[in-house]
Design a protein around this motif. Sequence first.
Motif, short mmCIF file in Angstrom:
data_model
loop_
_atom_site.label_atom_id
_atom_site.label_comp_id
_atom_site.label_asym_id
_atom_site.label_seq_id
_atom_site.Cartn_x
_atom_site.Cartn_y
_atom_site.Cartn_z
N GLU A 1 -9.74 -34.79 -1.58
CA GLU A 1 -9.85 -34.88 -3.04
C GLU A 1 -9.64 -33.54 -3.74
O GLU A 1 -9.32 -33.51 -4.93
CB GLU A 1 -11.20 -35.46 -3.42
CG GLU A 1 -11.34 -36.95 -3.07
CD GLU A 1 -12.75 -37.46 -3.20
OE1 GLU A 1 -13.65 -36.63 -3.53
OE2 GLU A 1 -13.00 -38.66 -2.98
N ALA B 1 -7.40 -40.47 0.06
CA ALA B 1 -8.76 -40.77 -0.42
C ALA B 1 -8.61 -41.19 -1.87
O ALA B 1 -8.49 -40.35 -2.76
CB ALA B 1 -9.68 -39.55 -0.30
N MET C 1 -7.88 -43.28 7.49
CA MET C 1 -7.66 -42.53 6.25
C MET C 1 -6.21 -42.19 5.97
O MET C 1 -5.90 -41.62 4.93
CB MET C 1 -8.48 -41.23 6.26
CG MET C 1 -9.97 -41.45 6.14
SD MET C 1 -10.83 -39.88 5.89
CE MET C 1 -10.14 -39.34 4.32
N ARG D 1 -12.92 -36.71 3.23
CA ARG D 1 -12.69 -37.25 1.89
C ARG D 1 -12.86 -36.15 0.83
O ARG D 1 -12.06 -36.06 -0.11
CB ARG D 1 -13.63 -38.41 1.61
CG ARG D 1 -13.31 -39.65 2.43
CD ARG D 1 -14.03 -40.90 1.97
NE ARG D 1 -13.64 -42.02 2.79
CZ ARG D 1 -12.51 -42.72 2.64
NH1 ARG D 1 -11.67 -42.38 1.65
NH2 ARG D 1 -12.22 -43.74 3.42
#
Length: 428
Positions: free
Chosen positions: A259, A308, A285, A255
């Motif tokens: 990002e 994410a 995911m 994650r």
Amino acid sequence: MTPSFDLQHIISCVSGYDPNALRVDAALAVIQASMQPVQANERLAVRAALGRVLAQDIISPIDVPAHDNSAMDGYALRGADLAAQGDTVLSIAGRGLAGHAFSGEAPAGSAVRIMTGAVMPAGCDTVVPQEFCRVEGDQVIFPPGLVRPGDNRRLRGEDLARGKAALPAGKLLRPADLGLMASLGMAEVSVRRKLRVAFFSSGDELRSVGQPLDPGCVYDSNRYTLWGMLERLGCEVIDLGVVADNPQAVEAALRTATECADVVITSGGVSVGEADYLRSTLANMGEVVFWRIAMRPGRPLAFGQLRAGAHSAWLFGLPGNPVAVMVTFYAFVRPALLHCMGASPQPQPMLRAVSAQTLRKKPGRTEYQRGLLTALPDGRWQVSAIGNQGSGVLSSMSQAHGLIVLHHEQSTAQAGDLVDVLLFDGLV
């Protein structure tokens, strides 16, 4: 970075798709069809643009060179004044230097002493090199047959003409390109923004440099080779370290990477081991496929897109063995990253070399063997496979000049056969 995509649709277009024995070229085709280049651009000083991807065509605003000029030191003259027989004898009308042109027009029957790069005097179209000439008083004399009308003259716009394309968008800028832009008087250039790539290693047995090496543990070398390969490509590199073998840690790392990066690379955790949590975490995911590539080394590979929140990133899950990491990077990740950077597609640099020994292989997979090159007396190159080809023997990658590529349909190569070598020094 990129909207969601239908990976399964792209896969359905691949002839003979088999996730348990996918050809190298088929996997590369899926990857290339899935990923899109970054769109944002930035302006940089020309000196800061080395290794970046040109965002727009560069059109020459001027003629290069701006004037007809001399290609060497000598005497500028009219081609019509060359003697048909015997020596040419011309009066010396003056001289022209680079940056200090001869003033006016050279009279018929005269020559102008000229230096390399100096503007050709009006009326002159030919230069005779100084080493062919002798000067007697105010005359220059040289024998017949040495030059023809128009020799040793660089024409205006010969290198680049005003309004013509100088460099195409998608060009990965090299030192010569910087010089070319400088020759056009450019101080800045528009390039694609840097590609952001985050990576981490997965495994409880891994230790970072500087930590104690507990029994059964190894130092993590993959992050260093990945860092080096990504730096050579000019990416913005984000090292997330070593991640423990537990689902929470793996998901948190993925994650974080999604990002902050365009592309995420992991090493380790893509096999079927019971401690490999990466597979199950990735399923939650995004859209990710796991392939067994028909290659050696580097069989397991994961590819797809992670999400994410509002962020998304492309994923490459590489094997854990150090050599397999480098081979799969060169085979798949490097061309994919260049594509994402906006670079125009280029074939990987291969050298044809004579095999020094028998290289055993069965058709049905692509094999990469570490090789050493030597020059033969006849000017050809010879390649020898380094002894230990184990996928954990990183020292052999350090010693090698490149990878001997034995292609999918290829069978055993005999000593004396020509084989392809993927040169490390050509990989940016």
